[in-house]
Design a protein around this motif. Structure first.
Motif, PDB file in Angstrom:
ATOM      1  N   ASP A   1       0.876  -5.948   5.526  1.00  0.00           N
ATOM      2  CA  ASP A   1      -0.064  -6.068   4.407  1.00  0.00           C
ATOM      3  C   ASP A   1       0.132  -7.394   3.686  1.00  0.00           C
TER       4      ASP A   1
ATOM      5  N   SER B   1       0.793  -1.227   0.000  1.00  0.00           N
ATOM      6  CA  SER B   1       0.000   0.000   0.000  1.00  0.00           C
ATOM      7  C   SER B   1       0.824   1.275   0.000  1.00  0.00           C
TER       8      SER B   1
ATOM      9  N   LEU C   1      -1.279   1.834  -3.503  1.00  0.00           N
ATOM     10  CA  LEU C   1      -2.292   0.811  -3.732  1.00  0.00           C
ATOM     11  C   LEU C   1      -3.070   1.076  -5.017  1.00  0.00           C
TER      12      LEU C   1
ATOM     13  N   ARG D   1      -0.385  -8.973  -4.742  1.00  0.00           N
ATOM     14  CA  ARG D   1      -1.418  -7.978  -4.469  1.00  0.00           C
ATOM     15  C   ARG D   1      -1.382  -6.808  -5.455  1.00  0.00           C
ATOM     16  N   LEU D   2      -0.224  -6.565  -6.067  1.00  0.00           N
ATOM     17  CA  LEU D   2      -0.099  -5.469  -7.030  1.00  0.00           C
ATOM     18  C   LEU D   2      -0.201  -5.947  -8.474  1.00  0.00           C
TER      19      LEU D   2
END
Length: 400
Positions: free
Chosen positions: A226, A90, A113, A164-165
């Motif tokens: 995260d 993030s 994010l 996540r990215l």
């Protein structure tokens, strides 16, 4: 690789001596001899070379065990600077340090994010440019950049995947080297946090190399944020595995019946139960009022809210499952945990240990890392500094 050439031996000795100074300064020549096994003549000659390079200095006199007091040595931290980056899910943070790799001279931070790599890279360069504008004058200037990535990094330093990215196969190291013309080291955040923890443990040892406890020979550092990553140290070296992915422990399966797919493509990953986002998501299925931060949950737990404590108990249970698996797979001597929840509520750590089921093995200690969330970025800074001194040790050799 076996060292066979005299110049390689000299370079290795130079680095070993400076490494001792970096880890244990102020330190005497006699103590360096004792720690390295090198003779006095070799140590004295190499110390003079480092002094002549403007990277080492003689300081105050040390304590004497009888006879002349020894002259102590310490690195000239102000002789240059390093930059460290930490790319989280993030946010990205960047720091400028001196050659201690610990004294932060300036800091930049920005959210990431949902942004693509080109967007984030543009902001990274802006942040680094701001830091370099604040860099104080020094003989060596910027000596290197260290990068900690919350994702999968291979042995070559290539970012292979940040689930996540959605980033894949990104050669950030080469991009930064081309732009800033200094060596760049890039690694997973777990590995770098483990190296920083090892440096902290090493620095805590007494002058005879012994503290209240011996340095762990097998250490796991677990970063819970995260994402979840683990750095594994065995006999002083990072265990990386065949491809370099050994630290991606956040994506080992702990629940085969999980119906929701993880960002990595699997189901039932540890990260789906213990990462900060996962804890908040579960809390919002239990609590009457939704929350958006861990701080809100921590406040409820401190006020003895029964539903918030239920959320905490679930987190502790799944954390214990993952830690138990790490111990069984890697036979760790010690584990250091970086967790915002446990750092705020440290009295729950014994509960984690009670939930760990270890019928045929054990771990000597489970502790909260004193580095907290700073472990990865400080590890990245130290890597940049160490790389500079290693390169300098080789460059000092005639003809190189």
């Amino acid at each position: 690789m076996k060292i066979t050439q005299t110049r390689d031996i000299r370079a290795a000795n130079r680095w070993e001596i400076m490494h001792q100074v970096l880890e244990h300064s102020p330190i005497s020549r006699v103590e360096i001899c004792r720690r390295t096994g090198l003779n006095k003549a070799t140590v004295s000659t190499i110390v003079k070379e480092w002094i002549d390079k403007g990277l080492l200095a003689e300081t105050e006199l040390g304590k004497s065990g009888g006879g002349r007091k020894p002259i102590l040595l310490q690195p000239l931290h102000q002789a240059g600077a390093a930059v460290a980056l930490e790319i989280d899910i993030s946010q990205v943070q960047a720091i400028l340090t001196d050659l201690s790799g610990e004294r932060v001279l300036a800091r930049e931070q920005f959210p990431t994010l949902g942004e693509s790599f080109p967007q984030v890279y543009h902001k990274v360069c802006q942040a680094l440019d701001k830091l370099l504008a604040e860099m104080p004058p020094s003989p060596y200037g910027l000596v290197g950049i260290g990068v900690a990535v919350h994702g999968v990094v291979d042995l070559s330093g290539m970012i292979r995947f940040i689930p996540r990215l959605g980033w894949r196969n990104i050669d950030l190291r080469s991009l930064l080297e081309e732009r800033y013309h200094v060596p760049v080291s890039l690694d997973n955040d777990g590995n770098l946090a483990a190296l920083a923890q090892q440096n902290l443990e090493q620095a805590s040892l007494g002058p005879e190399g012994q503290g209240s406890e011996a340095l762990p020979q097998s250490l796991a550092v677990v970063n819970v944020g995260d994402s979840i990553s683990t750095g594994l140290i065995t006999n002083g070296e990072v265990f990386r595995g065949f491809h370099g992915f050994a630290n991606a422990i956040g994506h080992h399966t702990i629940n085969l019946d999980e119906p929701v797919q993880c960002s990595c493509g699997k189901y039932g990953c540890w990260e789906q139960y213990c990462s900060n986002g996962a804890v908040i998501a579960y809390a919002n299925t239990v609590l009457p009022q939704p929350i958006s931060t861990l701080e809100e949950l921590i406040t409820l737990i401190r006020h003895q809210d029964p539903l918030a404590r239920q959320v905490m108990d679930r987190f502790l249970t799944y954390l214990a499952v993952g830690l138990t698996n790490i111990i069984f797979i890697f036979d760790c001597q010690a584990i250091a945990i970086s967790s915002e929840l446990l750092s705020a509520l440290p009295y729950y750590l014994p509960e984690v240990m009670r939930k760990m089921v270890l019928p045929i093995t054990h771990v000597e200690k489970v502790v909260l890392s004193r580095l907290g969330k700073s472990g990865a970025i400080l590890g990245a800074a130290s890597q940049a500094v160490f790389q500079f001194f290693q390169d300098t040790a080789h460059a000092m050799e005639p003809g190189q």
